[in-house]
Scaffold this active site. Structure first.
Site, mmCIF file in Angstrom:
data_model
loop_
_atom_site.group_PDB
_atom_site.id
_atom_site.type_symbol
_atom_site.label_atom_id
_atom_site.label_comp_id
_atom_site.label_asym_id
_atom_site.label_seq_id
_atom_site.Cartn_x
_atom_site.Cartn_y
_atom_site.Cartn_z
ATOM 1 N N ALA A 153 43.113 13.781 -53.294
ATOM 2 C CA ALA A 153 44.359 13.072 -53.618
ATOM 3 C C ALA A 153 45.549 14.018 -53.658
ATOM 4 O O ALA A 153 46.665 13.639 -53.319
ATOM 5 C CB ALA A 153 44.219 12.345 -54.958
ATOM 6 N N ASP A 177 50.135 7.830 -52.622
ATOM 7 C CA ASP A 177 50.918 7.112 -53.633
ATOM 8 C C ASP A 177 52.359 7.635 -53.651
ATOM 9 O O ASP A 177 52.713 8.537 -52.885
ATOM 10 C CB ASP A 177 50.212 7.166 -54.997
ATOM 11 C CG ASP A 177 50.435 8.462 -55.781
ATOM 12 O OD1 ASP A 177 51.261 9.304 -55.363
ATOM 13 O OD2 ASP A 177 49.784 8.646 -56.823
ATOM 14 N N ILE A 179 54.266 9.726 -55.193
ATOM 15 C CA ILE A 179 54.709 11.115 -55.356
ATOM 16 C C ILE A 179 53.857 12.131 -54.592
ATOM 17 O O ILE A 179 54.010 13.330 -54.781
ATOM 18 C CB ILE A 179 54.767 11.503 -56.849
ATOM 19 C CG1 ILE A 179 53.389 11.377 -57.508
ATOM 20 C CG2 ILE A 179 55.814 10.679 -57.569
ATOM 21 C CD1 ILE A 179 53.336 11.960 -58.909
ATOM 22 N N LYS A 180 52.985 11.658 -53.706
ATOM 23 C CA LYS A 180 52.182 12.592 -52.916
ATOM 24 C C LYS A 180 53.030 13.200 -51.792
ATOM 25 O O LYS A 180 54.150 12.753 -51.511
ATOM 26 C CB LYS A 180 50.963 11.891 -52.337
ATOM 27 C CG LYS A 180 49.970 11.423 -53.395
ATOM 28 C CD LYS A 180 49.470 12.567 -54.245
ATOM 29 C CE LYS A 180 48.294 12.195 -55.144
ATOM 30 N NZ LYS A 180 48.577 11.223 -56.178
ATOM 31 N N ASN A 181 52.485 14.232 -51.121
ATOM 32 C CA ASN A 181 53.233 14.907 -50.051
ATOM 33 C C ASN A 181 53.589 13.961 -48.913
ATOM 34 O O ASN A 181 54.600 14.148 -48.227
ATOM 35 C CB ASN A 181 52.426 16.090 -49.520
ATOM 36 C CG ASN A 181 52.382 17.246 -50.502
ATOM 37 O OD1 ASN A 181 53.249 17.363 -51.357
ATOM 38 N ND2 ASN A 181 51.382 18.090 -50.373
#
Length: 371
Positions: A153, A177, A179-181
């Site tokens: 994740a 999601d 705030i992921k890269n």
């Protein structure tokens, strides 16, 4: 207030969503398949199945590989609770293990100690984006005939010994999601080489139906379908995939900027008495979060100080064996419990300005009476 994290989205994503709206096909369809193929090409993977969250990616992967009631899954306690919830949802048993205090990644020696005849899977978490010791973990899995399910994740874009996370191993689960890269708004993916299991996952993500609606409506018998396995409503939508496709093009810039910030943080914080930085393999890591350990029971004090300076902070995560719901599986984990009281997440995101970064550095150093 400088936030701990935030997505970087703009007009390009909005324009792609408009295109999806104009087609009238918002659910599982061509954009999802395009997103899957884009990730597949990037990783050099055989199968990529897009789902609606990183949590459902983990759940459907364990389910498709046959993890069920009474099976044991070894997992670090220091992770987000979703990693544990997917195990208990299948009535399997989470076996909590320690982490390495220098990286917060799974302690392979403790994994070895906790393998029993009931162990069916190991779930390493690539913390902050730093890869776990996959050579040792995969060797353990092969030796004991245990599945290794990578909770990646945090780690889209990271590598291990020159190989992209997701390009090797048994099965890898990603999150996209907010705030992921790379974000899809919400989303996830299961990546694996086994064609038969991959086909199972494709059916399971759309309620166990043998053919999804996109392909059914392009078939002569559009009305006909069969339910062939236990399934879930876990598929990704065209809306989310369209966001992800734009984000994927931006990912190199996102990762490069976050690496730059991590490097500057490390230099600024490495010699502070009372603060311990993690060990980073920064050249191979696509950083997700930046975590330090605050020693001498001063974490909450530092958090309050940073708040006064307009700098947000957080904790990732509360060890799971300490939560009420997981109490039946609790065990003594002294290392995890110690670092769980020390870890502090500092701001890290693509849109941070140099001024933001400097304020974070200056505020942390000021707390420790440094200029």
């Amino acid at each position: 207030m400088i936030q701990v994290s935030r997505p970087s989205v703009g007009s390009e994503e909005i324009e792609e969503i408009k295109k999806v709206f104009s087609t009238g096909w918002l659910g599982l369809g061509s954009k999802v398949f395009e997103f899957e193929n884009t990730i597949k090409e990037y990783l050099g993977a055989k199968n990529v199945i897009a789902v609606n969250t990183g949590t459902t990616a983990l759940h459907i992967a364990l389910d498709a590989f046959g993890i069920s009631e009474g099976d044991e899954v070894i997992v670090p306690s220091l992770t987000f609770c979703s990693s544990i919830q997917v195990i208990t949802a299948l009535r399997a048993i989470p076996v909590f293990c320690e982490v390495n205090p220098d990286t917060l990644n799974i302690d392979v020696e403790d994994v070895t100690r906790k393998i029993t005849p009931k162990t069916k899977a190991i779930m390493p978490v690539h913390y902050c984006g730093n890869a776990c010791d996959m050579d040792k973990l995969l060797a353990l899995g092969k030796k004991h005939n245990i599945l290794v399910v990578e909770d990646a994740a945090h780690a889209f874009g990271s590598s291990y010994n020159g190989k992209k996370i997701g390009s090797f191993g048994d099965v890898t689960c990603f999150s996209f999601d907010p705030i992921k890269n790379v974000t899809c708004g919400e989303g996830g993916a299961v990546v694996l080489h086994d064609d038969a299991i991959a086909e199972q996952i494709r059916r399971k993500r759309i309620l166990g139906i043998d053919k999804d609606t996109w392909h059914r409506y392009r078939n002569e018998r559009a009305w006909f379908y069969e339910v062939t396995t236990q399934g879930y409503r876990y598929h990704m939508s065209n809306i989310n995939a369209s966001i992800g496709l734009v984000q994927f093009k931006k990912a190199p810039a996102f990762i490069s900027r976050k690496k730059e910030i991590v490097k500057k943080y490390n230099v600024a914080f490495e010699n502070i008495d009372g603060l311990k930085i993690l060990k980073w393999k920064i050249e191979e890591t696509a950083p997700f979060t930046y975590i330090v350990r605050v020693l001498n029971c001063r974490r909450e004090e530092l958090m309050d100080f940073l708040k006064e300076k307009g700098v947000g902070s957080g904790i990732h995560y509360i060890p799971n064996h300490l939560h009420p719901f997981f109490k039946p599986f609790a065990t003594s984990l002294p290392v995890t419990e110690k670092v769980g009281k020390e870890i502090l997440t500092l701001p890290l995101y693509f849109d941070m300005t140099d001024e933001d970064m400097s304020r974070v550095i200056e505020s942390v150093r000021a707390f420790f009476k440094l200029k």
